[in-house]
Design a protein around this motif. Sequence first.
Motif, PDB file in Angstrom:
ATOM      1  N   ASP A  52      -1.011  -4.369   9.799  1.00  0.00           N
ATOM      2  CA  ASP A  52       0.414  -4.086   9.918  1.00  0.00           C
ATOM      3  C   ASP A  52       0.800  -2.961   8.955  1.00  0.00           C
ATOM      4  N   GLY A  53       0.307  -3.027   7.741  1.00  0.00           N
ATOM      5  CA  GLY A  53       0.582  -1.972   6.767  1.00  0.00           C
ATOM      6  C   GLY A  53       0.004  -0.639   7.199  1.00  0.00           C
ATOM      7  N   TYR A  54      -1.231  -0.661   7.716  1.00  0.00           N
ATOM      8  CA  TYR A  54      -1.866   0.584   8.177  1.00  0.00           C
ATOM      9  C   TYR A  54      -1.057   1.237   9.295  1.00  0.00           C
ATOM     10  N   LYS A  55      -0.551   0.408  10.212  1.00  0.00           N
ATOM     11  CA  LYS A  55       0.250   0.943  11.320  1.00  0.00           C
ATOM     12  C   LYS A  55       1.507   1.617  10.781  1.00  0.00           C
ATOM     13  N   LYS A  56       2.176   0.959   9.844  1.00  0.00           N
ATOM     14  CA  LYS A  56       3.389   1.526   9.249  1.00  0.00           C
ATOM     15  C   LYS A  56       3.068   2.791   8.445  1.00  0.00           C
ATOM     16  N   ALA A  57       1.959   2.762   7.714  1.00  0.00           N
ATOM     17  CA  ALA A  57       1.561   3.934   6.922  1.00  0.00           C
ATOM     18  C   ALA A  57       1.242   5.119   7.820  1.00  0.00           C
TER      19      ALA A  57
ATOM     20  N   MET B  25       0.853  -1.187   0.000  1.00  0.00           N
ATOM     21  CA  MET B  25       0.000   0.000   0.000  1.00  0.00           C
ATOM     22  C   MET B  25       0.884   1.230   0.000  1.00  0.00           C
ATOM     23  N   ASN B  26       0.256   2.385  -0.188  1.00  0.00           N
ATOM     24  CA  ASN B  26       1.030   3.622  -0.064  1.00  0.00           C
ATOM     25  C   ASN B  26       0.800   4.198   1.329  1.00  0.00           C
ATOM     26  N   ALA B  27       1.464   5.306   1.627  1.00  0.00           N
ATOM     27  CA  ALA B  27       1.367   5.893   2.966  1.00  0.00           C
ATOM     28  C   ALA B  27       0.030   6.594   3.198  1.00  0.00           C
ATOM     29  N   LYS B  28      -0.833   6.591   2.176  1.00  0.00           N
ATOM     30  CA  LYS B  28      -2.193   7.118   2.345  1.00  0.00           C
ATOM     31  C   LYS B  28      -3.195   5.969   2.521  1.00  0.00           C
ATOM     32  N   LYS B  29      -2.651   4.760   2.739  1.00  0.00           N
ATOM     33  CA  LYS B  29      -3.412   3.547   3.036  1.00  0.00           C
ATOM     34  C   LYS B  29      -4.251   3.043   1.855  1.00  0.00           C
ATOM     35  N   MET B  30      -3.775   3.295   0.653  1.00  0.00           N
ATOM     36  CA  MET B  30      -4.423   2.749  -0.540  1.00  0.00           C
ATOM     37  C   MET B  30      -3.697   1.459  -0.910  1.00  0.00           C
ATOM     38  N   ILE B  31      -4.411   0.334  -0.862  1.00  0.00           N
ATOM     39  CA  ILE B  31      -3.812  -0.979  -1.118  1.00  0.00           C
ATOM     40  C   ILE B  31      -3.573  -1.150  -2.616  1.00  0.00           C
ATOM     41  N   ASN B  32      -2.338  -1.551  -2.967  1.00  0.00           N
ATOM     42  CA  ASN B  32      -1.944  -1.735  -4.360  1.00  0.00           C
ATOM     43  C   ASN B  32      -1.832  -3.196  -4.749  1.00  0.00           C
ATOM     44  N   GLY B  33      -1.691  -4.079  -3.764  1.00  0.00           N
ATOM     45  CA  GLY B  33      -1.543  -5.485  -4.096  1.00  0.00           C
ATOM     46  C   GLY B  33      -1.428  -6.361  -2.870  1.00  0.00           C
ATOM     47  N   ILE B  34      -1.687  -7.652  -3.100  1.00  0.00           N
ATOM     48  CA  ILE B  34      -1.586  -8.664  -2.041  1.00  0.00           C
ATOM     49  C   ILE B  34      -0.871  -9.868  -2.631  1.00  0.00           C
ATOM     50  N   GLU B  35       0.057 -10.431  -1.857  1.00  0.00           N
ATOM     51  CA  GLU B  35       0.756 -11.651  -2.266  1.00  0.00           C
ATOM     52  C   GLU B  35       0.602 -12.705  -1.183  1.00  0.00           C
ATOM     53  N   PHE B  36       0.530 -13.952  -1.620  1.00  0.00           N
ATOM     54  CA  PHE B  36       0.487 -15.078  -0.694  1.00  0.00           C
ATOM     55  C   PHE B  36       1.767 -15.878  -0.846  1.00  0.00           C
ATOM     56  N   GLY B  37       2.360 -16.283   0.294  1.00  0.00           N
ATOM     57  CA  GLY B  37       3.537 -17.144   0.256  1.00  0.00           C
ATOM     58  C   GLY B  37       3.207 -18.475  -0.386  1.00  0.00           C
ATOM     59  N   SER B  38       4.230 -19.181  -0.826  1.00  0.00           N
ATOM     60  CA  SER B  38       4.020 -20.432  -1.564  1.00  0.00           C
ATOM     61  C   SER B  38       3.279 -21.491  -0.746  1.00  0.00           C
ATOM     62  N   ALA B  39       3.520 -21.564   0.561  1.00  0.00           N
ATOM     63  CA  ALA B  39       2.832 -22.560   1.389  1.00  0.00           C
ATOM     64  C   ALA B  39       1.331 -22.273   1.446  1.00  0.00           C
ATOM     65  N   ILE B  40       0.982 -21.007   1.526  1.00  0.00           N
ATOM     66  CA  ILE B  40      -0.432 -20.643   1.551  1.00  0.00           C
ATOM     67  C   ILE B  40      -1.069 -20.967   0.210  1.00  0.00           C
ATOM     68  N   SER B  41      -0.418 -20.581  -0.864  1.00  0.00           N
ATOM     69  CA  SER B  41      -0.962 -20.796  -2.205  1.00  0.00           C
ATOM     70  C   SER B  41      -1.208 -22.274  -2.488  1.00  0.00           C
ATOM     71  N   SER B  42      -0.332 -23.137  -1.965  1.00  0.00           N
ATOM     72  CA  SER B  42      -0.447 -24.560  -2.295  1.00  0.00           C
ATOM     73  C   SER B  42      -1.266 -25.355  -1.282  1.00  0.00           C
ATOM     74  N   THR B  43      -1.517 -24.822  -0.082  1.00  0.00           N
ATOM     75  CA  THR B  43      -2.187 -25.642   0.933  1.00  0.00           C
ATOM     76  C   THR B  43      -3.573 -25.159   1.338  1.00  0.00           C
ATOM     77  N   VAL B  44      -3.930 -23.932   1.006  1.00  0.00           N
ATOM     78  CA  VAL B  44      -5.244 -23.428   1.422  1.00  0.00           C
ATOM     79  C   VAL B  44      -6.316 -24.004   0.512  1.00  0.00           C
ATOM     80  N   ASP B  45      -7.307 -24.603   1.133  1.00  0.00           N
ATOM     81  CA  ASP B  45      -8.457 -25.160   0.427  1.00  0.00           C
ATOM     82  C   ASP B  45      -9.638 -24.224   0.662  1.00  0.00           C
ATOM     83  N   LEU B  46     -10.035 -23.499  -0.375  1.00  0.00           N
ATOM     84  CA  LEU B  46     -11.098 -22.508  -0.223  1.00  0.00           C
ATOM     85  C   LEU B  46     -12.462 -23.129   0.052  1.00  0.00           C
TER      86      LEU B  46
END
Length: 122
Positions: free
Chosen positions: A96-101, A56-77
Amino acid sequence: MAAYKGGGMGNMQNIMKQAQKMQEQMQEVDKELEDWEIVGTSGGGAEGDETVVVYMNAKKMINGIEFGSAISSTVDLSDEDDVEMLEDLIMAAINDGYKKAEEVYDEKMGPFGNMGGLGGLL
């Protein structure tokens, strides 16, 4: 009774010039906040495999989300527990991002005090 010297108009113009300069500086900082990249994370498994990362940017606008490989391969929706765990990880990464922003915003906008509240005055 003291005589009025008429210097008030010059002072008012000087104050308006200073206010205009401060407004321009605030606009520059505002643009900087838009361009600033904040990375919020959650999880923290080995080498980030079980991590959710939010950009996100420092104005709290989310630009993207990534999932680690373990999450991508093991999460059953289709598994309610997996979905709930993923939702919790996403929310934790966003928070966590909002706090940093917020820290960056306060640092960059702090010198302007309440000037941001002038609205359309200038």
